[in-house]
Write a protein that holds these residues in place. Sequence first.
Motif: not given
Length: 487
Positions: A392, A435, A451, A429
């Motif tokens: 990320e 992710l 998400n 996750r």
Amino acid sequence: MNRHAIRIATAVVSTALAGGSTAYAQQAPAPAFADLAMPSADVIPSEAYIRSVARSAYVWGWPMMNMLNRRARITQAPHPGLLGGVLPAAPRGQIAMLHDYIAPNQRFIACPNQDVVYGLGFFDLDTEPVVIQAPDFGDRFWVYALYDQRTDQYGELGKPYGSEPGFYLLVGPNWQGEIPDGISGVMHSPTSLANAIPRIFQNDTDEDRAAIQPLINQVVAYPLSEFTGEMKSIDWATAPDIENPEQGGNAETRWVVPDKFFDQFTEVLAMVPPLPGEEAMYAQFQWLMDVVAADPALKAAIVDEAGKAEAEIITPFLQWKHNGKPAGKGWNRSVNNAQWGVDYYDRTGTARSNMFDNRPNETQYFYTDNDAAGGVLDGSKAYAITFAAGEEPPVNGFWSMTLYNKEHFFHPNELNRYSLGTKNTTLTRNADGSLTLYAGATSPGGEKEANWLPAPDGAFSLYIRAYWGKEAILDGTWQPPTIELVE
């Protein structure tokens, strides 16, 4: 023999023929700009030549005209509050603050985010400096982006700079006065017209919305003459709204109108001092205005050319491939944001597509209209965007991914969800720690819906913000994720 060698050889031969030594001849000093001949307004230029200069003037001046017209509109506010109930607006020399994320129906500024609580105010800093308050934000990320008329940031104020709570004075290039006791720092704008856009991080919980209120209530700005050394406070949640009969439409408010551009252009030239090396360009633009002032036909030609430049040059900047530079995997990333210097291309492109960027060290932006295969992002399809475990965006502040419609605004949806990232506490996750975020008009269902970024049925774009990025963000070694078409 190259050109440099020819110059040296010529100098040696010249001195030798004169009976002198072989020491290099000294070049005559360059003339001062003030000593150069200036273009004459008494010539009779062709229309084609006039159009060529006008087109350059339009593209160069577009961001500064944008700022001029925003200030004219926003400062009509009779008091600090929300214009149309959605946009901070205040009289000149003050700011107004939101008390939550920006509303999805605002059309005053493209590419807003829903990670921060915004503020906005416009100033005339030569007429009177402005004091802006910084409360004690503790560990919360905050930055006050201060912009001059060129849309460059000036001053450094916020968490990335270790700024302390206190009172900060904003002054213009020609202001001369005494700085009173109690001022924590002074920020010098190179233009009198300037603005401030505070950004204070807020996560997506009711608890944080409540916790941030007493802090943002102390984000207040006012003329220096009103400074007392004591923190002022405004309850922004109850500040009265300001009527806005102009609100509406799908695209951003049109701040630069081609038909009116050259009626205001001399004002911009007078307000914004030239950067080093720009003096000759200013001379050409002023000559243009002098010539057309005496010839109505040529004035009509440059107005026509402004319309053509808007359609042919400015409008294409809405495509992200024309903004910044490639960042890998089909994404582009911002270049020189908010510290444009003479990067006229990126400054004008950003003023059209996503005005009021932060500096690169404050925020790096990544954006795309396409998936990994080059296909145009379309809400009738479904996409998966996976960040590998530990991949990320590496930030000291926060990161987010926002979905925009083709006009660079939020797509209204039942979840009232327009971005996902650090602020979200319910993201799920994968088993390996990666992710995956989803984008499309149809929910992926089940646990994946947490998400999911809802998209319109047609074209849309994705936009990653990395606030206060770490080295891998700044040096470009971190790359944005692959956007995969899943159906």
